[in-house]
Design a protein around this motif. Structure first.
Motif, PDB file in Angstrom:
ATOM      1  N   ASP A  67       0.844  -1.185   0.000  1.00 59.99           N
ATOM      2  CA  ASP A  67       0.000   0.000   0.000  1.00 59.99           C
ATOM      3  C   ASP A  67       0.893   1.253   0.000  1.00 59.99           C
ATOM      4  OD1 ASP A  67      -2.716   1.375   0.749  1.00 59.99           O
ATOM      5  OD2 ASP A  67      -1.232   2.156   2.157  1.00 59.99           O
ATOM      6  N   ASP A  68       0.471   2.311  -0.727  1.00 56.49           N
ATOM      7  CA  ASP A  68       1.275   3.541  -0.832  1.00 56.49           C
ATOM      8  C   ASP A  68       1.643   4.133   0.535  1.00 56.49           C
ATOM      9  OD1 ASP A  68       1.127   3.310  -3.580  1.00 56.49           O
ATOM     10  OD2 ASP A  68      -0.468   4.812  -3.812  1.00 56.49           O
ATOM     11  N   HIS A  69       0.701   4.078   1.469  1.00 55.71           N
ATOM     12  CA  HIS A  69       0.987   4.618   2.817  1.00 55.71           C
ATOM     13  C   HIS A  69       2.022   3.754   3.525  1.00 55.71           C
ATOM     14  CE1 HIS A  69      -3.077   5.950   1.731  1.00 55.71           C
ATOM     15  NE2 HIS A  69      -2.831   7.041   2.461  1.00 55.71           N
ATOM     16  N   ALA A  70       1.880   2.455   3.375  1.00 60.78           N
ATOM     17  CA  ALA A  70       2.779   1.516   4.062  1.00 60.78           C
ATOM     18  C   ALA A  70       4.224   1.695   3.575  1.00 60.78           C
ATOM     19  CB  ALA A  70       2.311   0.081   3.843  1.00 60.78           C
ATOM     20  N   ILE A  71       4.423   1.808   2.261  1.00 63.65           N
ATOM     21  CA  ILE A  71       5.794   1.970   1.765  1.00 63.65           C
ATOM     22  C   ILE A  71       6.339   3.344   2.178  1.00 63.65           C
ATOM     23  CG2 ILE A  71       5.073   2.694  -0.590  1.00 63.65           C
ATOM     24  CD1 ILE A  71       8.304   0.772   0.315  1.00 63.65           C
ATOM     25  N   HIS A  72       5.474   4.338   2.231  1.00 61.75           N
ATOM     26  CA  HIS A  72       5.926   5.659   2.693  1.00 61.75           C
ATOM     27  C   HIS A  72       6.499   5.570   4.103  1.00 61.75           C
ATOM     28  CE1 HIS A  72       6.149  10.017   2.933  1.00 61.75           C
ATOM     29  NE2 HIS A  72       5.686   9.908   4.163  1.00 61.75           N
ATOM     30  N   LEU A  73       5.771   4.866   4.973  1.00 60.61           N
ATOM     31  CA  LEU A  73       6.218   4.745   6.368  1.00 60.61           C
ATOM     32  C   LEU A  73       7.480   3.903   6.491  1.00 60.61           C
ATOM     33  CD1 LEU A  73       2.701   4.418   8.032  1.00 60.61           C
ATOM     34  CD2 LEU A  73       4.213   6.428   8.040  1.00 60.61           C
ATOM     35  N   LEU A  74       7.662   2.946   5.590  1.00 62.50           N
ATOM     36  CA  LEU A  74       8.897   2.145   5.617  1.00 62.50           C
ATOM     37  C   LEU A  74      10.101   3.011   5.241  1.00 62.50           C
ATOM     38  CD1 LEU A  74       7.887  -1.311   4.071  1.00 62.50           C
ATOM     39  CD2 LEU A  74       8.319  -0.772   6.478  1.00 62.50           C
ATOM     40  N   SER A 110       3.906  11.980  -2.412  1.00 63.77           N
ATOM     41  CA  SER A 110       2.843  12.935  -2.740  1.00 63.77           C
ATOM     42  C   SER A 110       2.590  12.937  -4.250  1.00 63.77           C
ATOM     43  CB  SER A 110       3.143  14.334  -2.198  1.00 63.77           C
ATOM     44  OG  SER A 110       4.251  14.884  -2.832  1.00 63.77           O
ATOM     45  N   ALA A 111       3.599  12.547  -5.045  1.00 60.92           N
ATOM     46  CA  ALA A 111       3.396  12.419  -6.492  1.00 60.92           C
ATOM     47  C   ALA A 111       2.395  11.311  -6.814  1.00 60.92           C
ATOM     48  CB  ALA A 111       4.723  12.145  -7.197  1.00 60.92           C
ATOM     49  N   LYS A 112       2.190  10.394  -5.866  1.00 58.78           N
ATOM     50  CA  LYS A 112       1.184   9.343  -6.067  1.00 58.78           C
ATOM     51  C   LYS A 112      -0.200   9.817  -5.666  1.00 58.78           C
ATOM     52  CE  LYS A 112       4.306   5.594  -4.712  1.00 58.78           C
ATOM     53  NZ  LYS A 112       4.599   4.684  -3.571  1.00 58.78           N
ATOM     54  N   GLY A 113      -0.247  11.023  -5.075  1.00 56.08           N
ATOM     55  CA  GLY A 113      -1.541  11.559  -4.664  1.00 56.08           C
ATOM     56  C   GLY A 113      -1.768  11.579  -3.159  1.00 56.08           C
ATOM     57  N   LEU A 114      -0.787  11.139  -2.379  1.00 54.77           N
ATOM     58  CA  LEU A 114      -0.949  11.203  -0.916  1.00 54.77           C
ATOM     59  C   LEU A 114      -0.841  12.655  -0.462  1.00 54.77           C
ATOM     60  CD1 LEU A 114       1.070   8.143   0.496  1.00 54.77           C
ATOM     61  CD2 LEU A 114      -1.232   8.245  -0.457  1.00 54.77           C
TER      62      LEU A 114
END
Ligand code: TMP
Length: 212
Positions: A67-74, A110-114
């Motif tokens: 998930d985009d959020h999960a990889i961000h936090l990693l 954020s480029a993914k839309g987060l």
């Protein structure tokens, strides 16, 4: 400088799109500073050698999905697991030239839309760089440079979005360098800026935290 061992090292970050030349410029800066007798280390994020780093690497090479959020936090956790070592190195007088940092974290996610504020939140409290050197290159030019290696984000359309996100992050600690210039010209500009920054830090400029 008789007080060299009492003074701290500088935290210098290189940012830019994939293929903007960060990695080559980083090694040139290291040799330059070493040649002047400074204690200096080359770092990069993601640091793929840690457990978290291996999860990131597997994601980037499309061997796993997250998930985009999960990889961000990693990516963020990967910086947090190095924070205390980073602070210790700087405190003992070693300058760190860091290839990518929190700005990559925020720009790519954020480029993914987060949401950009959501992206910044886990970065708060990491060490703030003394200087961010942004190697500025149009996405089209970067894509021409020998092509991309095939990792997840190395696609022109996505890099265009990343370039836009980076623009939202510029602040007083940023210096943009025209990365379309010949390598030697970029190198010359970087050396000057970096030496200046190292000297300022030696003179006692305080370390601070990011976005706090
Ligand atoms: P690298 O090619 O510099 O090793 O970086 C791998 C990719 O990871 C690159 O496309 C940028 C991206 N990235 C993020 O998405 N978030 C981050 O926090 C970092 C450090 C890199």
């Amino acid at each position: 400088n008789g007080h060299k061992s009492d003074s701290r090292g500088a935290l210098i970050v290189l940012e830019g799109l994939d293929r903007s030349g960060k990695t080559s410029q980083s090694s040139r800066l290291i040799s330059y500073l070493e040649g002047l007798g400074h204690s200096v280390e080359s770092w990069r994020f993601p640091d793929r050698n840690t457990g978290v780093g291996q999860m990131i690497s597997s994601y980037l090479t499309n061997k796993s999905q997250l998930d985009d959020h999960a990889i961000h936090l990693l990516f963020s956790a990967n910086r947090w697991e190095k924070r205390s070592l980073m602070e210790a190195k700087l405190g003992s007088g070693t300058t760190l030239i860091v290839d990518r940092y929190s700005f990559s974290g925020v720009a790519f996610s954020s480029a993914k839309g987060l949401d950009i504020e959501w992206c910044k939140a886990p970065e708060r409290g990491l060490l703030a760089p003394d200087m961010v050197l942004y190697l500025d290159i149009p996405p089209e030019k970067a894509a021409e440079r020998g092509g991309y290696g095939g990792e997840r984000y190395e696609q022109l359309e996505f890099q265009r979005k990343v370039a836009h996100s980076y623009q939202l992050l510029h602040d007083a600690s940023w210096k943009s360098i025209d990365a379309t210039l010949p390598m030697e010209d970029v190198e010359k500009q970087l050396k000057e800026i970096v030496l200046d920054c190292v000297t300022t830090c030696q003179k006692g400029k305080a370390l601070s935290n990011l976005w706090s």
